[in-house]
Scaffold this motif. Structure first.
Motif, mmCIF file in Angstrom:
data_model
loop_
_atom_site.group_PDB
_atom_site.id
_atom_site.type_symbol
_atom_site.label_atom_id
_atom_site.label_comp_id
_atom_site.label_asym_id
_atom_site.label_seq_id
_atom_site.Cartn_x
_atom_site.Cartn_y
_atom_site.Cartn_z
ATOM 1 N N ILE A 115 0.823 -1.215 0.000
ATOM 2 C CA ILE A 115 0.000 0.000 0.000
ATOM 3 C C ILE A 115 0.856 1.264 0.000
ATOM 4 C CG2 ILE A 115 -2.006 -1.096 1.043
ATOM 5 C CD1 ILE A 115 -1.285 0.174 3.695
ATOM 6 N N GLY A 116 2.135 1.144 0.322
ATOM 7 C CA GLY A 116 3.027 2.301 0.243
ATOM 8 C C GLY A 116 3.177 2.856 -1.157
ATOM 9 N N HIS A 117 2.763 2.083 -2.151
ATOM 10 C CA HIS A 117 2.811 2.571 -3.534
ATOM 11 C C HIS A 117 1.918 3.791 -3.754
ATOM 12 C CE1 HIS A 117 4.680 -1.335 -4.764
ATOM 13 N NE2 HIS A 117 5.212 -0.566 -5.691
ATOM 14 N N ILE A 118 0.952 4.018 -2.896
ATOM 15 C CA ILE A 118 0.116 5.211 -3.089
ATOM 16 C C ILE A 118 0.942 6.477 -2.855
ATOM 17 C CG2 ILE A 118 -1.971 3.965 -2.418
ATOM 18 C CD1 ILE A 118 -1.997 5.636 0.159
ATOM 19 N N VAL A 119 2.086 6.342 -2.161
ATOM 20 C CA VAL A 119 2.992 7.477 -1.954
ATOM 21 C C VAL A 119 4.020 7.533 -3.076
ATOM 22 C CG1 VAL A 119 4.647 8.555 -0.382
ATOM 23 C CG2 VAL A 119 2.677 7.294 0.537
ATOM 24 N N HIS A 120 4.716 6.416 -3.304
ATOM 25 C CA HIS A 120 5.732 6.349 -4.357
ATOM 26 C C HIS A 120 6.126 4.895 -4.562
ATOM 27 C CE1 HIS A 120 9.074 7.469 -6.942
ATOM 28 N NE2 HIS A 120 8.745 8.761 -6.798
ATOM 29 N N ARG A 121 6.485 4.553 -5.794
ATOM 30 C CA ARG A 121 7.017 3.228 -6.086
ATOM 31 C C ARG A 121 8.351 3.010 -5.369
ATOM 32 N NH1 ARG A 121 7.595 -2.056 -6.787
ATOM 33 N NH2 ARG A 121 9.596 -2.507 -7.760
ATOM 34 N N ASP A 122 9.226 3.997 -5.408
ATOM 35 C CA ASP A 122 10.535 3.882 -4.773
ATOM 36 C C ASP A 122 10.393 3.853 -3.249
ATOM 37 O OD1 ASP A 122 11.492 4.048 -7.349
ATOM 38 O OD2 ASP A 122 12.023 6.179 -7.206
ATOM 39 N N GLU A 123 11.104 2.936 -2.627
ATOM 40 C CA GLU A 123 11.101 2.804 -1.164
ATOM 41 C C GLU A 123 9.711 2.517 -0.600
ATOM 42 O OE1 GLU A 123 13.978 2.806 0.345
ATOM 43 O OE2 GLU A 123 15.122 3.454 -1.422
ATOM 44 N N HIS A 124 8.851 1.900 -1.396
ATOM 45 C CA HIS A 124 7.461 1.726 -0.964
ATOM 46 C C HIS A 124 7.280 0.896 0.309
ATOM 47 C CE1 HIS A 124 7.984 -1.944 -3.439
ATOM 48 N NE2 HIS A 124 7.072 -2.460 -2.641
ATOM 49 N N PRO A 125 8.154 -0.111 0.610
ATOM 50 C CA PRO A 125 7.918 -0.862 1.850
ATOM 51 C C PRO A 125 7.931 0.025 3.096
ATOM 52 C CG PRO A 125 9.488 -2.031 0.459
ATOM 53 C CD PRO A 125 9.311 -0.670 -0.145
ATOM 54 N N TYR A 126 8.736 1.082 3.053
ATOM 55 C CA TYR A 126 8.837 1.962 4.218
ATOM 56 C C TYR A 126 7.616 2.881 4.336
ATOM 57 C CZ TYR A 126 13.491 0.104 3.729
ATOM 58 O OH TYR A 126 14.541 -0.755 3.583
ATOM 59 N N TYR A 127 7.006 3.212 3.218
ATOM 60 C CA TYR A 127 5.753 3.964 3.257
ATOM 61 C C TYR A 127 4.582 3.064 3.661
ATOM 62 C CZ TYR A 127 8.484 7.363 0.569
ATOM 63 O OH TYR A 127 9.456 8.235 0.145
ATOM 64 N N SER A 128 4.708 1.767 3.345
ATOM 65 C CA SER A 128 3.621 0.842 3.690
ATOM 66 C C SER A 128 3.449 0.714 5.201
ATOM 67 C CB SER A 128 3.907 -0.552 3.108
ATOM 68 O OG SER A 128 3.834 -0.571 1.704
ATOM 69 N N ILE A 129 4.523 0.858 5.949
ATOM 70 C CA ILE A 129 4.457 0.622 7.388
ATOM 71 C C ILE A 129 3.485 1.562 8.113
ATOM 72 C CG2 ILE A 129 5.792 0.662 9.545
ATOM 73 C CD1 ILE A 129 6.196 -1.831 7.818
ATOM 74 N N PRO A 130 3.622 2.901 8.015
ATOM 75 C CA PRO A 130 2.662 3.754 8.736
ATOM 76 C C PRO A 130 1.240 3.629 8.207
ATOM 77 C CG PRO A 130 4.079 5.084 7.315
ATOM 78 C CD PRO A 130 4.659 3.709 7.327
ATOM 79 N N LEU A 131 1.109 3.423 6.889
ATOM 80 C CA LEU A 131 -0.232 3.277 6.327
ATOM 81 C C LEU A 131 -0.894 2.002 6.831
ATOM 82 C CD1 LEU A 131 0.604 4.351 2.669
ATOM 83 C CD2 LEU A 131 -0.840 5.617 4.276
ATOM 84 N N ALA A 132 -0.137 0.901 6.834
ATOM 85 C CA ALA A 132 -0.682 -0.365 7.320
ATOM 86 C C ALA A 132 -0.971 -0.299 8.813
ATOM 87 C CB ALA A 132 0.286 -1.505 7.012
ATOM 88 N N ALA A 133 -0.119 0.398 9.557
ATOM 89 C CA ALA A 133 -0.338 0.535 10.994
ATOM 90 C C ALA A 133 -1.677 1.208 11.278
ATOM 91 C CB ALA A 133 0.803 1.330 11.631
ATOM 92 N N ASP A 134 -1.999 2.242 10.506
ATOM 93 C CA ASP A 134 -3.286 2.921 10.681
ATOM 94 C C ASP A 134 -4.452 1.982 10.358
ATOM 95 O OD1 ASP A 134 -2.039 5.233 11.453
ATOM 96 O OD2 ASP A 134 -2.267 6.255 9.521
ATOM 97 N N VAL A 135 -4.315 1.225 9.276
ATOM 98 C CA VAL A 135 -5.376 0.277 8.899
ATOM 99 C C VAL A 135 -5.569 -0.766 9.998
ATOM 100 C CG1 VAL A 135 -6.016 -1.544 7.282
ATOM 101 C CG2 VAL A 135 -5.075 0.601 6.415
ATOM 102 N N LEU A 136 -4.470 -1.312 10.496
ATOM 103 C CA LEU A 136 -4.557 -2.365 11.516
ATOM 104 C C LEU A 136 -5.137 -1.839 12.821
ATOM 105 C CD1 LEU A 136 -1.138 -4.108 10.814
ATOM 106 C CD2 LEU A 136 -3.418 -5.010 10.274
ATOM 107 N N ASP A 137 -4.846 -0.587 13.169
ATOM 108 C CA ASP A 137 -5.412 -0.004 14.387
ATOM 109 C C ASP A 137 -6.934 0.066 14.321
ATOM 110 O OD1 ASP A 137 -2.986 0.315 15.644
ATOM 111 O OD2 ASP A 137 -2.728 2.407 15.032
ATOM 112 N N ARG A 138 -7.463 0.193 13.125
ATOM 113 C CA ARG A 138 -8.913 0.201 12.953
ATOM 114 C C ARG A 138 -9.463 -1.203 12.748
ATOM 115 N NH1 ARG A 138 -11.677 -0.661 8.756
ATOM 116 N NH2 ARG A 138 -9.920 -0.361 7.346
ATOM 117 N N PHE A 139 -8.741 -2.022 11.993
ATOM 118 C CA PHE A 139 -9.246 -3.327 11.558
ATOM 119 C C PHE A 139 -9.218 -4.378 12.670
ATOM 120 C CE2 PHE A 139 -8.700 -7.509 9.573
ATOM 121 C CZ PHE A 139 -9.694 -7.512 8.600
#
Length: 274
Positions: free
Chosen positions: A113-137
């Protein structure tokens, strides 16, 4: 969780919630239904394809990719459990065996899901986005208390981060997600960029891959069989899949065999094994 396959061609490729599995599956099957019904997750999966495909002319990283990776991750997990491969992610956290598949399913779903920010370095963008999803889910799953949700979230985020080759998986669950990500290599993945003129090595090489199948091995726990129609597919097998397998912790459990099925003219590569 469909891969557009025929019923006879889904073994080792598509996870069937109704089949008999080598692990407790009731909890992960409930999670899979919740994922499909979650509007935010589904919106993220659709949006994450814009940067890699529309803007970078790269291979698919949208809902189709996620479905394939999650299916193959769960099929790979099932085969490894059948072969008595130990898993440590949930166990180290004091969670239950049933949570291993939950970690794998949610990490496979959210890893890109970090790809919504950028293709490059996307795993690191995925972390805060996924954390927010998991806090709700996760609070919506009644079987988890607060401490269990925190521990489960940590393991899911670890697996998301380690799907990239720059980070070392410290759990077998993370290793499964990492390898499964590379198992989505068939030609359908590169259809959109190829039709729009993309001719990068990832696009061209995945056009050469016909089929990927997982099954029990004779001299390994899991055999991955790959059919390709020309030697360009070697890039997918050697440079991408091999790179993800190395350092995954599953090197001794997975054997990879790729066969060139093209029958006309001289074949540069007939068979390679990893």
């Amino acid at each position: 969780m469909s891969e557009q396959d025929t019923d006879d061609d889904t073994a080792g490729r598509v996870y069937d919630p109704d089949a008999d599995h080598s692990f407790p599956d009731e909890r992960v099957n409930d999670v899979l239904e919740r994922i499909e019904d979650d509007d935010e997750i589904q919106a993220l999966l659709a949006a994450q394809n814009v940067n890699p495909v529309a803007r970078k002319r790269y291979n698919d990283h949208g809902p189709k990719h996620i479905s394939i990776v999650r299916n193959r991750a769960l099929c790979l997990y099932d085969l490894l459990k059948r072969g008595s491969v130990p898993f440590n992610g949930a166990a180290d956290q004091g969670l239950e065996e049933a949570d291993e598949a939950v970690i794998i399913a949610l990490a496979a779903t959210l890893h890109d899901i970090g790809h919504i920010v950028h293709r490059d370095e996307h795993p690191y963008y995925s972390i805060p986005l996924a954390a927010d999803v998991l806090d709700r889910f996760l609070p919506g799953i009644p079987s988890y208390d607060v401490e269990e949700r925190i521990r489960l979230k940590g393991e899911i985020l670890h697996a998301i981060l380690c799907h990239d080759t720059e980070e070392e998986p410290l759990t077998t669950e993370a290793g499964v997600v990492r390898v499964a990500d590379a198992l989505d290599m068939e030609r359908g993945r590169s259809r959109i960029p190829y039709e729009h003129g993309g001719r990068g090595i990832n696009t061209v090489s995945s056009q050469a891959i016909e089929t990927v199948r997982l099954q029990q091995g004779d001299d390994s726990v899991v055999l991955v069989e790959i059919e390709m129609n020309n030697a360009a597919g070697v890039y997918q097998v050697d440079n991408l899949l091999k790179a993800k397998l190395n350092g995954s912790g599953l090197e001794d459990d997975i054997r990879i065999v790729a066969v060139n099925t093209h029958q006309e003219g001289d074949r540069i590569v007939e068979r390679i094994e990893l």
